[in-house]
Design a protein around this motif. Structure first.
Motif, PDB file in Angstrom:
ATOM      1  N   ALA A   6       0.834  -1.202   0.000  1.00  0.00           N
ATOM      2  CA  ALA A   6       0.000   0.000   0.000  1.00  0.00           C
ATOM      3  C   ALA A   6       0.868   1.252   0.000  1.00  0.00           C
ATOM      4  O   ALA A   6       0.633   2.188  -0.776  1.00  0.00           O
ATOM      5  CB  ALA A   6      -0.933  -0.001   1.211  1.00  0.00           C
ATOM      6  N   ARG A   7       1.891   1.268   0.848  1.00  0.00           N
ATOM      7  CA  ARG A   7       2.779   2.433   0.915  1.00  0.00           C
ATOM      8  C   ARG A   7       3.511   2.657  -0.404  1.00  0.00           C
ATOM      9  O   ARG A   7       3.642   3.790  -0.866  1.00  0.00           O
ATOM     10  CB  ARG A   7       3.782   2.268   2.054  1.00  0.00           C
ATOM     11  N   GLN A   8       3.996   1.580  -1.008  1.00  0.00           N
ATOM     12  CA  GLN A   8       4.716   1.702  -2.279  1.00  0.00           C
ATOM     13  C   GLN A   8       3.775   2.182  -3.383  1.00  0.00           C
ATOM     14  O   GLN A   8       4.148   3.021  -4.203  1.00  0.00           O
ATOM     15  CB  GLN A   8       5.347   0.377  -2.667  1.00  0.00           C
ATOM     16  N   THR A   9       2.559   1.677  -3.398  1.00  0.00           N
ATOM     17  CA  THR A   9       1.577   2.088  -4.406  1.00  0.00           C
ATOM     18  C   THR A   9       1.262   3.572  -4.266  1.00  0.00           C
ATOM     19  O   THR A   9       1.206   4.299  -5.261  1.00  0.00           O
ATOM     20  CB  THR A   9       0.299   1.237  -4.287  1.00  0.00           C
ATOM     21  N   ILE A  10       1.074   4.029  -3.039  1.00  0.00           N
ATOM     22  CA  ILE A  10       0.821   5.455  -2.788  1.00  0.00           C
ATOM     23  C   ILE A  10       1.991   6.285  -3.304  1.00  0.00           C
ATOM     24  O   ILE A  10       1.804   7.290  -3.998  1.00  0.00           O
ATOM     25  CB  ILE A  10       0.582   5.718  -1.285  1.00  0.00           C
ATOM     26  N   GLN A  11       3.200   5.855  -2.965  1.00  0.00           N
ATOM     27  CA  GLN A  11       4.398   6.592  -3.387  1.00  0.00           C
ATOM     28  C   GLN A  11       4.498   6.630  -4.914  1.00  0.00           C
ATOM     29  O   GLN A  11       4.777   7.683  -5.498  1.00  0.00           O
ATOM     30  CB  GLN A  11       5.637   5.932  -2.787  1.00  0.00           C
ATOM     31  N   LEU A  12       4.272   5.508  -5.580  1.00  0.00           N
ATOM     32  CA  LEU A  12       4.357   5.467  -7.038  1.00  0.00           C
ATOM     33  C   LEU A  12       3.289   6.336  -7.698  1.00  0.00           C
ATOM     34  O   LEU A  12       3.580   7.084  -8.641  1.00  0.00           O
ATOM     35  CB  LEU A  12       4.238   4.031  -7.542  1.00  0.00           C
ATOM     36  N   LEU A  13       2.067   6.251  -7.201  1.00  0.00           N
ATOM     37  CA  LEU A  13       0.991   7.029  -7.814  1.00  0.00           C
ATOM     38  C   LEU A  13       1.175   8.524  -7.571  1.00  0.00           C
ATOM     39  O   LEU A  13       0.962   9.337  -8.481  1.00  0.00           O
ATOM     40  CB  LEU A  13      -0.368   6.562  -7.302  1.00  0.00           C
ATOM     41  N   ASN A  14       1.590   8.895  -6.367  1.00  0.00           N
ATOM     42  CA  ASN A  14       1.856  10.312  -6.105  1.00  0.00           C
ATOM     43  C   ASN A  14       3.047  10.797  -6.918  1.00  0.00           C
ATOM     44  O   ASN A  14       3.055  11.924  -7.418  1.00  0.00           O
ATOM     45  CB  ASN A  14       2.068  10.565  -4.615  1.00  0.00           C
ATOM     46  N   GLY A  15       4.057   9.951  -7.074  1.00  0.00           N
ATOM     47  CA  GLY A  15       5.204  10.305  -7.895  1.00  0.00           C
ATOM     48  C   GLY A  15       4.830  10.460  -9.356  1.00  0.00           C
ATOM     49  O   GLY A  15       5.335  11.345 -10.049  1.00  0.00           O
ATOM     50  N   ALA A  16       3.933   9.606  -9.832  1.00  0.00           N
ATOM     51  CA  ALA A  16       3.504   9.679 -11.231  1.00  0.00           C
ATOM     52  C   ALA A  16       2.757  10.975 -11.511  1.00  0.00           C
ATOM     53  O   ALA A  16       2.823  11.500 -12.628  1.00  0.00           O
ATOM     54  CB  ALA A  16       2.628   8.480 -11.575  1.00  0.00           C
ATOM     55  N   ARG A  17       2.068  11.485 -10.516  1.00  0.00           N
ATOM     56  CA  ARG A  17       1.386  12.771 -10.688  1.00  0.00           C
ATOM     57  C   ARG A  17       2.395  13.884 -10.949  1.00  0.00           C
ATOM     58  O   ARG A  17       2.148  14.798 -11.713  1.00  0.00           O
ATOM     59  CB  ARG A  17       0.602  13.148  -9.428  1.00  0.00           C
ATOM     60  N   LYS A  18       3.528  13.781 -10.254  1.00  0.00           N
ATOM     61  CA  LYS A  18       4.555  14.816 -10.369  1.00  0.00           C
ATOM     62  C   LYS A  18       5.437  14.611 -11.594  1.00  0.00           C
ATOM     63  O   LYS A  18       5.811  15.561 -12.261  1.00  0.00           O
ATOM     64  CB  LYS A  18       5.429  14.825  -9.111  1.00  0.00           C
ATOM     65  N   ASP A  19       5.803  13.350 -11.864  1.00  0.00           N
ATOM     66  CA  ASP A  19       6.717  13.045 -12.965  1.00  0.00           C
ATOM     67  C   ASP A  19       6.365  11.675 -13.530  1.00  0.00           C
ATOM     68  O   ASP A  19       6.769  10.648 -12.983  1.00  0.00           O
ATOM     69  CB  ASP A  19       8.157  13.048 -12.450  1.00  0.00           C
ATOM     70  N   PRO A  20       5.626  11.635 -14.644  1.00  0.00           N
ATOM     71  CA  PRO A  20       5.188  10.358 -15.197  1.00  0.00           C
ATOM     72  C   PRO A  20       6.331   9.440 -15.621  1.00  0.00           C
ATOM     73  O   PRO A  20       6.125   8.253 -15.819  1.00  0.00           O
ATOM     74  CB  PRO A  20       4.340  10.745 -16.404  1.00  0.00           C
ATOM     75  N   THR A  21       7.543   9.952 -15.740  1.00  0.00           N
ATOM     76  CA  THR A  21       8.659   9.110 -16.178  1.00  0.00           C
ATOM     77  C   THR A  21       9.208   8.234 -15.062  1.00  0.00           C
ATOM     78  O   THR A  21       9.996   7.331 -15.335  1.00  0.00           O
ATOM     79  CB  THR A  21       9.810   9.968 -16.744  1.00  0.00           C
ATOM     80  N   ILE A  22       8.804   8.461 -13.797  1.00  0.00           N
ATOM     81  CA  ILE A  22       9.358   7.662 -12.700  1.00  0.00           C
ATOM     82  C   ILE A  22       8.659   6.322 -12.522  1.00  0.00           C
ATOM     83  O   ILE A  22       9.150   5.469 -11.815  1.00  0.00           O
ATOM     84  CB  ILE A  22       9.330   8.408 -11.355  1.00  0.00           C
ATOM     85  N   VAL A  23       7.518   6.142 -13.157  1.00  0.00           N
ATOM     86  CA  VAL A  23       6.788   4.884 -13.010  1.00  0.00           C
ATOM     87  C   VAL A  23       7.538   3.798 -13.772  1.00  0.00           C
ATOM     88  O   VAL A  23       7.832   3.950 -14.946  1.00  0.00           O
ATOM     89  CB  VAL A  23       5.341   5.017 -13.526  1.00  0.00           C
ATOM     90  N   PRO A  24       7.886   2.694 -13.098  1.00  0.00           N
ATOM     91  CA  PRO A  24       8.627   1.645 -13.789  1.00  0.00           C
ATOM     92  C   PRO A  24       7.782   1.006 -14.875  1.00  0.00           C
ATOM     93  O   PRO A  24       6.554   0.982 -14.788  1.00  0.00           O
ATOM     94  CB  PRO A  24       8.953   0.648 -12.678  1.00  0.00           C
ATOM     95  N   PRO A  25       8.432   0.471 -15.901  1.00  0.00           N
ATOM     96  CA  PRO A  25       7.670  -0.189 -16.960  1.00  0.00           C
ATOM     97  C   PRO A  25       7.024  -1.460 -16.430  1.00  0.00           C
ATOM     98  O   PRO A  25       7.506  -2.038 -15.446  1.00  0.00           O
ATOM     99  CB  PRO A  25       8.729  -0.509 -18.018  1.00  0.00           C
ATOM    100  N   PRO A  26       5.949  -1.909 -17.065  1.00  0.00           N
ATOM    101  CA  PRO A  26       5.317  -3.144 -16.610  1.00  0.00           C
ATOM    102  C   PRO A  26       6.239  -4.330 -16.867  1.00  0.00           C
ATOM    103  O   PRO A  26       7.126  -4.255 -17.720  1.00  0.00           O
ATOM    104  CB  PRO A  26       4.045  -3.235 -17.461  1.00  0.00           C
ATOM    105  N   PRO A  27       6.041  -5.413 -16.118  1.00  0.00           N
ATOM    106  CA  PRO A  27       6.874  -6.594 -16.342  1.00  0.00           C
ATOM    107  C   PRO A  27       6.605  -7.163 -17.732  1.00  0.00           C
ATOM    108  O   PRO A  27       5.534  -6.941 -18.302  1.00  0.00           O
ATOM    109  CB  PRO A  27       6.427  -7.562 -15.247  1.00  0.00           C
ATOM    110  N   PRO A  28       7.570  -7.899 -18.279  1.00  0.00           N
ATOM    111  CA  PRO A  28       7.349  -8.474 -19.609  1.00  0.00           C
ATOM    112  C   PRO A  28       6.206  -9.471 -19.574  1.00  0.00           C
ATOM    113  O   PRO A  28       5.970 -10.131 -18.559  1.00  0.00           O
ATOM    114  CB  PRO A  28       8.679  -9.146 -19.936  1.00  0.00           C
ATOM    115  N   HIS A  29       5.513  -9.580 -20.681  1.00  0.00           N
ATOM    116  CA  HIS A  29       4.381 -10.496 -20.785  1.00  0.00           C
ATOM    117  C   HIS A  29       4.900 -11.922 -20.920  1.00  0.00           C
ATOM    118  O   HIS A  29       5.833 -12.183 -21.667  1.00  0.00           O
ATOM    119  CB  HIS A  29       3.513 -10.136 -21.995  1.00  0.00           C
ATOM    120  N   ILE A  30       4.307 -12.813 -20.180  1.00  0.00           N
ATOM    121  CA  ILE A  30       4.657 -14.232 -20.288  1.00  0.00           C
ATOM    122  C   ILE A  30       3.471 -14.934 -20.907  1.00  0.00           C
ATOM    123  O   ILE A  30       2.363 -14.885 -20.394  1.00  0.00           O
ATOM    124  CB  ILE A  30       4.965 -14.831 -18.900  1.00  0.00           C
ATOM    125  N   SER A  31       3.708 -15.586 -22.022  1.00  0.00           N
ATOM    126  CA  SER A  31       2.620 -16.319 -22.674  1.00  0.00           C
ATOM    127  C   SER A  31       2.670 -17.781 -22.244  1.00  0.00           C
ATOM    128  O   SER A  31       3.663 -18.250 -21.692  1.00  0.00           O
ATOM    129  CB  SER A  31       2.752 -16.210 -24.197  1.00  0.00           C
TER     130      SER A  31
END
Length: 106
Positions: free
Chosen positions: A75-100
């Motif tokens: 929860a804390r990490q999600t809050i930090q990431l979402l609040n950070g994304a509001r300020k700078d969208p480039t800080i959000v890490p890319p999604p993990p690679p897709h596994i088929s």
């Protein structure tokens, strides 16, 4: 606890959950967050319903259950990431690679 249709979870639900954990009571969490005690209660219920597991004990004073202890850093990490994304969208890490399915060997 009966789990029905998953509700929509909001960033504020995560923030209220963290406040509820950090404060002595839901009343204290509500005061800290500038809302009513019922808003804190409803946020925790929404999260528990969405997750399909309880986070806090039903007894007073409410205590973190083992599942709540595991979820709190998420929860804390999600809050930090979402609040950070509001300020700078480039800080959000890319999604993990897709596994088929073809990538999985049995």
């Amino acid at each position: 606890m009966a789990y029905g249709r998953r509700p929509t979870v909001r960033l504020s639900d995560l923030e209220l959950f963290v406040a509820a954990v950090e404060c002595a009571t839901f009343d204290d969490a509500a005061t800290r967050m500038g809302c009513h005690q019922s808003t804190v209660t409803n946020a925790v219920i929404r999260l528990e319903t969405w997750l399909h597991f309880p986070l806090l004990s039903g007894d007073r004073p409410r205590e973190l259950l083992p599942t709540g202890e595991e979820f709190l850093p998420i929860a804390r990490q999600t809050i930090q990431l979402l609040n950070g994304a509001r300020k700078d969208p480039t800080i959000v890490p890319p999604p993990p690679p897709h596994i088929s399915g073809s990538d999985i060997k049995i």
